[in-house]
Scaffold this motif. Structure first.
Motif, PDB file in Angstrom:
ATOM      1  N   ARG A  39       0.875  -1.178   0.000  1.00 32.61           N
ATOM      2  CA  ARG A  39       0.000   0.000   0.000  1.00 32.61           C
ATOM      3  C   ARG A  39       0.913   1.229   0.000  1.00 32.61           C
ATOM      4  O   ARG A  39       1.717   1.416   0.908  1.00 32.61           O
ATOM      5  N   THR A  40       0.815   2.034  -1.057  1.00 30.86           N
ATOM      6  CA  THR A  40       1.690   3.200  -1.216  1.00 30.86           C
ATOM      7  C   THR A  40       0.878   4.474  -1.061  1.00 30.86           C
ATOM      8  O   THR A  40      -0.119   4.680  -1.768  1.00 30.86           O
ATOM      9  N   ASP A  41       1.309   5.334  -0.136  1.00 31.17           N
ATOM     10  CA  ASP A  41       0.676   6.638   0.057  1.00 31.17           C
ATOM     11  C   ASP A  41       1.695   7.724  -0.246  1.00 31.17           C
ATOM     12  O   ASP A  41       2.764   7.785   0.374  1.00 31.17           O
ATOM     13  N   GLY A  42       1.393   8.538  -1.252  1.00 29.92           N
ATOM     14  CA  GLY A  42       2.283   9.636  -1.618  1.00 29.92           C
ATOM     15  C   GLY A  42       1.591  10.975  -1.456  1.00 29.92           C
ATOM     16  O   GLY A  42       0.419  11.125  -1.829  1.00 29.92           O
ATOM     17  N   ARG A  43       2.309  11.928  -0.884  1.00 29.96           N
ATOM     18  CA  ARG A  43       1.791  13.298  -0.788  1.00 29.96           C
ATOM     19  C   ARG A  43       2.695  14.201  -1.616  1.00 29.96           C
ATOM     20  O   ARG A  43       3.913  14.159  -1.477  1.00 29.96           O
ATOM     21  N   ALA A  95       3.398  -1.465   3.550  1.00 31.94           N
ATOM     22  CA  ALA A  95       3.025  -0.048   3.453  1.00 31.94           C
ATOM     23  C   ALA A  95       4.260   0.800   3.186  1.00 31.94           C
ATOM     24  O   ALA A  95       5.356   0.506   3.652  1.00 31.94           O
ATOM     25  N   SER A 137      -3.250   7.444  -3.001  1.00 35.93           N
ATOM     26  CA  SER A 137      -3.109   6.132  -2.382  1.00 35.93           C
ATOM     27  C   SER A 137      -3.240   5.060  -3.456  1.00 35.93           C
ATOM     28  O   SER A 137      -4.178   5.081  -4.261  1.00 35.93           O
ATOM     29  N   TRP A 179       5.886  13.929  -4.917  1.00 38.46           N
ATOM     30  CA  TRP A 179       6.459  12.597  -4.679  1.00 38.46           C
ATOM     31  C   TRP A 179       6.733  11.912  -6.017  1.00 38.46           C
ATOM     32  O   TRP A 179       6.057  12.132  -7.014  1.00 38.46           O
ATOM     33  N   SER A 222       5.080   5.151   2.765  1.00 40.37           N
ATOM     34  CA  SER A 222       4.625   6.541   2.742  1.00 40.37           C
ATOM     35  C   SER A 222       5.781   7.420   2.296  1.00 40.37           C
ATOM     36  O   SER A 222       6.891   7.325   2.839  1.00 40.37           O
ATOM     37  N   ARG A 250      -2.940  13.963  -1.412  1.00 39.73           N
ATOM     38  CA  ARG A 250      -2.595  12.560  -1.185  1.00 39.73           C
ATOM     39  C   ARG A 250      -3.062  11.679  -2.344  1.00 39.73           C
ATOM     40  O   ARG A 250      -4.152  11.858  -2.875  1.00 39.73           O
ATOM     41  N   GLN A 303      12.280   2.429   4.440  1.00 37.67           N
ATOM     42  CA  GLN A 303      11.090   3.260   4.292  1.00 37.67           C
ATOM     43  C   GLN A 303       9.799   2.461   4.406  1.00 37.67           C
ATOM     44  O   GLN A 303       8.728   3.037   4.617  1.00 37.67           O
ATOM     45  N   TYR A 304       9.875   1.151   4.229  1.00 40.81           N
ATOM     46  CA  TYR A 304       8.672   0.327   4.275  1.00 40.81           C
ATOM     47  C   TYR A 304       8.282   0.042   5.714  1.00 40.81           C
ATOM     48  O   TYR A 304       9.123  -0.179   6.572  1.00 40.81           O
TER      49      TYR A 304
END
Length: 310
Positions: free
Chosen positions: A20-24, A104, A115, A27, A106, A113, A95-96
């Motif tokens: 699950r990748t969350d980028g703000r 996950a 996702s 990125w 981020s 955001r 980072q994971y």
């Protein structure tokens, strides 16, 4: 016989992995090539996918939105980013957080955001099934109102499990990801216009070729001939052979041999059966004849192949 499921099952070498990748924004994520097939599902927000390599001309960047799905047949390297101009970095192991099946990551700043569910299916690319080989290197299925309801439902279920993991999620998520692959390929195959479909997309619908393929897959050990397969197709021998080869990419008996060897290799990997039983299920009356044919296809004797695959 579900030929799509059989074709994918013959290539599987393990369970899918996912993050699950969350980028703000801003990125950018640079993802190297992987063994198998890659996929991305946009659960929330927007981003760009920028291909880096391929056997043909490199495609243009692809804009992705909520509900969009991307399938990368060969797991080729690519970039995901909030904007094509954003620098992309290869993520470091530290980072994971968490571990598959619900890993996950981020990254990024403090902007809007995005996702995604990112991952890969472990498929044997050394001997790909021709159905998979004929797929485009990159399949993009945009979200659409009322289109592909099963695929949309699977994405929604995945998003819910990843957003709020509960008891059973570790078993549910891999099963949903497995289903996702079949939904992706079913959607792509079924959305080819009937008059424009070619290759396997046409073969699976063809009233003459599809029954012959089903017969081969249902009983590969049977003593099939071009004549007996043509009879099932309702065509003359010559007309059937031409039609089969044009769609499937090889003559009927060549595909029969391929599927027999594929069936045997899968049995050697997954079942603890005597070689004589494997030979019989692959349509060979003796271990010697089977061993000779198998070594010609795989470069190894059946016993050696089984030991290496274990």
């Amino acid at each position: 016989m579900d030929i799509l499921t059989e074709a994918l099952g013959s290539m599987r070498t393990g369970h899918p992995s996912s993050i699950r990748t969350d980028g703000r924004a801003p990125w950018g994520l640079r993802l190297p090539s992987v063994a198998g097939a890659g996929f991305h599902v946009v659960l929330q927000g927007t981003c760009w996918l920028i291909p880096l390599e391929g056997s043909g001309p490199v495609p243009e960047p692809v804009a992705l939105g909520p509900g969009d799905v991307v399938f990368l047949r060969d797991g080729q390297g690519h970039i995901l980013a909030d904007d094509p101009a954003t620098p992309a970095l290869v993520p470091e192991p530290g980072q994971y957080s968490k571990a598959p099946p619900i890993g996950a990551l981020s990254i990024g700043g403090d902007g809007p955001r995005t996702s995604l569910l990112c991952g890969n299916y472990h498929l044997d690319q050394g001997r790909p099934h021709p159905l998979v080989r004929q797929l485009p290197e990159l399949i993009h299925l945009p979200a659409g109102h009322g289109r592909r309801p099963e695929l949309t439902a699977a994405i929604q279920l995945l998003g819910s499990e990843l957003e709020n993991p509960r008891a059973g999620s570790d078993g549910i998520v891999p099963a949903l990801i497995d289903s996702l692959l079949l939904y992706i390929l079913r959607a792509w195959l079924e959305e080819r216009p009937a008059g424009a479909a070619e290759g396997w997309a046409a073969a699976l619908r063809d009233p003459a070729v599809a029954p012959a393929l089903a017969a081969i897959h249902t009983d590969p050990a049977a003593r099939w001939t071009v004549e007996s397969l043509a009879a099932r197709a309702g065509l003359s021998r010559a007309a059937f052979a031409r039609r089969f080869a044009a769609m499937v990419g090889e003559p009927p008996l060549s595909y029969l041999t391929r599927w027999r060897m594929t069936t045997a290799a899968r049995l050697l990997r997954e079942a603890d059966l005597p070689l004589s039983t494997v030979a019989a299920r692959a349509g060979y009356g003796s271990e010697f004849a089977f061993g000779k044919a198998f070594k010609r296809e795989y470069g190894l004797a059946p016993g050696s192949y089984r030991r290496l695959a274990s």
